[in-house]
Design a protein around this motif. Structure first.
Motif, mmCIF file in Angstrom:
data_model
loop_
_atom_site.group_PDB
_atom_site.id
_atom_site.type_symbol
_atom_site.label_atom_id
_atom_site.label_comp_id
_atom_site.label_asym_id
_atom_site.label_seq_id
_atom_site.Cartn_x
_atom_site.Cartn_y
_atom_site.Cartn_z
ATOM 1 N N ASN A 8 29.643 28.865 46.405
ATOM 2 C CA ASN A 8 30.111 27.937 45.418
ATOM 3 C C ASN A 8 31.019 28.975 44.482
ATOM 4 N N ALA A 9 31.488 28.172 43.479
ATOM 5 C CA ALA A 9 32.246 28.747 42.323
ATOM 6 C C ALA A 9 31.558 29.830 41.690
ATOM 7 N N ASP A 10 30.261 29.452 41.186
ATOM 8 C CA ASP A 10 29.476 30.203 40.502
ATOM 9 C C ASP A 10 29.184 31.555 41.284
ATOM 10 N N GLU A 11 29.105 31.640 42.518
ATOM 11 C CA GLU A 11 29.032 32.985 43.091
ATOM 12 C C GLU A 11 30.385 33.968 42.940
ATOM 13 N N ILE A 12 31.323 33.056 42.888
ATOM 14 C CA ILE A 12 32.551 33.915 42.782
ATOM 15 C C ILE A 12 32.583 34.539 41.343
ATOM 16 N N ILE A 13 32.227 33.632 40.552
ATOM 17 C CA ILE A 13 32.276 34.090 38.929
ATOM 18 C C ILE A 13 31.387 35.058 38.869
ATOM 19 N N ASN A 18 29.706 40.960 38.088
ATOM 20 C CA ASN A 18 28.886 42.030 38.729
ATOM 21 C C ASN A 18 29.492 43.260 39.121
ATOM 22 N N LEU A 19 30.982 42.999 39.587
ATOM 23 C CA LEU A 19 31.715 44.078 40.203
ATOM 24 C C LEU A 19 32.721 44.560 39.055
ATOM 25 N N LYS A 20 32.644 43.904 37.815
ATOM 26 C CA LYS A 20 33.690 44.134 36.631
ATOM 27 C C LYS A 20 35.134 43.990 36.995
ATOM 28 N N HIS A 21 35.466 42.813 37.985
ATOM 29 C CA HIS A 21 36.973 42.561 37.974
ATOM 30 C C HIS A 21 37.163 41.290 37.972
ATOM 31 N N CYS A 22 38.459 40.949 38.154
ATOM 32 C CA CYS A 22 39.032 39.358 37.834
ATOM 33 C C CYS A 22 38.671 38.252 38.682
ATOM 34 N N VAL A 23 37.947 38.446 39.825
ATOM 35 C CA VAL A 23 37.747 37.324 40.855
ATOM 36 C C VAL A 23 37.443 35.978 40.334
ATOM 37 N N GLY A 24 36.645 36.035 39.253
ATOM 38 C CA GLY A 24 36.302 34.760 38.356
ATOM 39 C C GLY A 24 37.524 34.000 38.253
ATOM 40 N N SER A 25 38.372 34.693 37.833
ATOM 41 C CA SER A 25 39.722 33.694 37.344
ATOM 42 C C SER A 25 40.579 33.000 38.587
ATOM 43 N N GLU A 28 40.756 28.275 40.142
ATOM 44 C CA GLU A 28 41.661 27.187 40.405
ATOM 45 C C GLU A 28 42.516 27.395 41.731
ATOM 46 N N ARG A 29 43.000 28.417 41.775
ATOM 47 C CA ARG A 29 43.790 29.016 42.958
ATOM 48 C C ARG A 29 42.824 28.874 44.244
ATOM 49 N N ILE A 30 41.636 28.972 44.336
ATOM 50 C CA ILE A 30 40.868 28.803 45.619
ATOM 51 C C ILE A 30 40.595 27.086 45.768
ATOM 52 N N ILE A 31 40.546 26.420 44.449
ATOM 53 C CA ILE A 31 40.335 24.856 44.797
ATOM 54 C C ILE A 31 41.672 24.491 45.145
ATOM 55 N N ASN A 32 42.915 25.074 44.666
ATOM 56 C CA ASN A 32 44.035 24.524 45.332
ATOM 57 C C ASN A 32 44.547 25.274 46.532
ATOM 58 N N SER A 33 43.531 25.844 47.512
ATOM 59 C CA SER A 33 43.963 26.251 48.661
ATOM 60 C C SER A 33 45.113 27.318 48.694
ATOM 61 N N GLU A 34 45.287 28.252 47.380
ATOM 62 C CA GLU A 34 46.324 29.015 47.324
ATOM 63 C C GLU A 34 45.746 30.457 47.704
ATOM 64 N N THR A 35 44.369 30.687 48.120
ATOM 65 C CA THR A 35 43.800 31.738 48.454
ATOM 66 C C THR A 35 42.326 31.681 48.988
ATOM 67 N N THR A 36 42.033 32.578 49.676
ATOM 68 C CA THR A 36 40.540 32.451 49.898
ATOM 69 C C THR A 36 39.771 33.797 49.551
ATOM 70 N N ILE A 37 38.737 33.698 49.245
ATOM 71 C CA ILE A 37 37.896 34.628 48.881
ATOM 72 C C ILE A 37 36.555 34.878 49.778
ATOM 73 N N LEU A 38 36.299 36.122 50.083
ATOM 74 C CA LEU A 38 35.256 36.519 50.904
ATOM 75 C C LEU A 38 34.408 37.699 50.312
#
Length: 95
Positions: A8-13, A18-25, A28-38
């Motif tokens: 879910n989105a909470d895990e991405i945030i 935890n890793l101190k990078h910007c994946v939480g931002s 919206e791009r994930i919701i709009n199917s512009e990118t995928t995070i693993l």
């Protein structure tokens, strides 16, 4: 190593915090199917954030660790194998 999808989105945030990078931002791009995070995890510690992978159109855009750390040689070798797997999937998709 293992690659898992976020549940879910909470895990991405939380991954970004935890890793101190910007994946939480990227939510919206994930919701709009512009990118995928693993998530890349160590098999013996699957709940511990390790590296985050971004994929666009079956292409690995980036793989970042703590504080946007680049991949070391071992992770690069693993991701090269994963890239070949994705390329095979992309060929199947094209046919």
């Amino acid at each position: 190593y293992m690659i898992i999808p976020p549940r879910n989105a909470d895990e991405i945030i939380q991954e970004g915090k935890n890793l101190k990078h910007c994946v939480g931002s990227y939510i919206e791009r994930i919701i709009n199917s512009e990118t995928t995070i693993l998530f890349l995890r160590e098999i013996e510690n699957p709940d511990n954030p390790f590296y985050t992978i971004e994929i666009n159109d079956l292409y690995i855009k980036q793989c970042r660790g703590f504080e946007n750390m680049e991949m070391d040689k071992e992770i690069t070798k693993f991701m090269d194998k994963f890239k070949k797997h994705i390329e095979r999937m992309n060929l199947r998709k094209a046919n």
